[in-house]
Scaffold this motif. Structure first.
Motif, short mmCIF file in Angstrom:
data_model
loop_
_atom_site.label_atom_id
_atom_site.label_comp_id
_atom_site.label_asym_id
_atom_site.label_seq_id
_atom_site.Cartn_x
_atom_site.Cartn_y
_atom_site.Cartn_z
N PHE A 137 36.30 40.56 46.04
CA PHE A 137 37.43 41.49 46.07
C PHE A 137 37.49 42.31 47.35
O PHE A 137 38.43 43.07 47.56
CB PHE A 137 37.41 42.41 44.84
CG PHE A 137 37.72 41.69 43.56
CD1 PHE A 137 39.02 41.39 43.22
CD2 PHE A 137 36.70 41.29 42.70
CE1 PHE A 137 39.32 40.72 42.05
CE2 PHE A 137 36.99 40.62 41.52
CZ PHE A 137 38.30 40.33 41.20
N GLU A 168 35.31 46.45 41.51
CA GLU A 168 35.05 45.54 40.39
C GLU A 168 33.56 45.45 40.08
O GLU A 168 33.17 45.35 38.92
CB GLU A 168 35.65 44.16 40.65
CG GLU A 168 37.15 44.10 40.47
CD GLU A 168 37.95 44.68 41.63
OE1 GLU A 168 37.35 45.05 42.68
OE2 GLU A 168 39.18 44.79 41.51
N ALA A 176 35.34 36.55 39.42
CA ALA A 176 35.08 36.58 40.87
C ALA A 176 34.25 35.39 41.28
O ALA A 176 33.35 34.96 40.55
CB ALA A 176 34.34 37.88 41.22
#
Length: 173
Positions: A24, A29, A84
């Motif tokens: 990110f 996150e 992710a």
């Protein structure tokens, strides 16, 4: 290269934070995942890693939330956030494998629906549809097409309508 999807374990925590931070391009996150682990509703079996030849290359987390209707009724569901993959492994199907395995795990644990706030061109590949189809809204004011839901059991969201209530940890992101 061999890809293995499995639940996280404590020795993975630093690598999971790194995957989220790098994917990110910022620490929000990674911090969210760390905070959610401390929440009593955290389900370790729904925090999965993608291990590529022994290295953590991806991570996905599913977390319980509720859809609260205008008359106060609540329906428990699960949210997908975040997913992710390390930048050097993106666009190779790892995120998709994490999503598929995660959805199976949610189903096995008895969840009948999943909510996601994400890319409107990506998540429909996995069956997600705009949540407003069921009258479900997000509390963040996100674009309608980016807030989606998936029924893991046919009819699970019929008549549900309402606003999804996320745990406080999501407000810190």
């Amino acid at each position: 290269m061999v890809l293995k999807i499995r639940p996280e374990n404590p020795s993975d925590y630093l690598a999971i934070t790194e995957v989220n931070d790098l994917a990110f391009g910022q620490p929000a996150e990674g911090k969210l995942v760390e905070s959610l682990r401390k929440n009593p509703k955290f389900i370790p079996e729904l925090s999965l890693v993608a291990e590529l030849d022994g290295r953590i290359a991806g991570h996905i987390l599913f977390f319980p939330v509720v859809i609260k209707s205008g008359n106060g009724e609540e329906k428990e569901t699960i949210s997908l956030a975040p997913v992710a993959v390390l930048p050097e492994f993106q666009k190779q199907g790892i995120g998709g494998e994490l999503i598929k395995e995660g959805l199976k795990a949610c189903q096995q644990l008895g969840y009948d629906s999943v909510i996601v706030l994400g890319h409107p061109e990506y998540y429909p590949k996995f069956g997600f549809k705009p949540a407003n189809k069921w009258g479900i809204r997000d509390p963040f004011g996100a674009p309608v097409e980016a807030f989606m839901a998936l029924e893991l059991k046919k009819g699970a969201l019929e008549g549900t309508g309402g606003i999804v209530e996320y745990p406080d940890e999501f407000n810190d992101v």
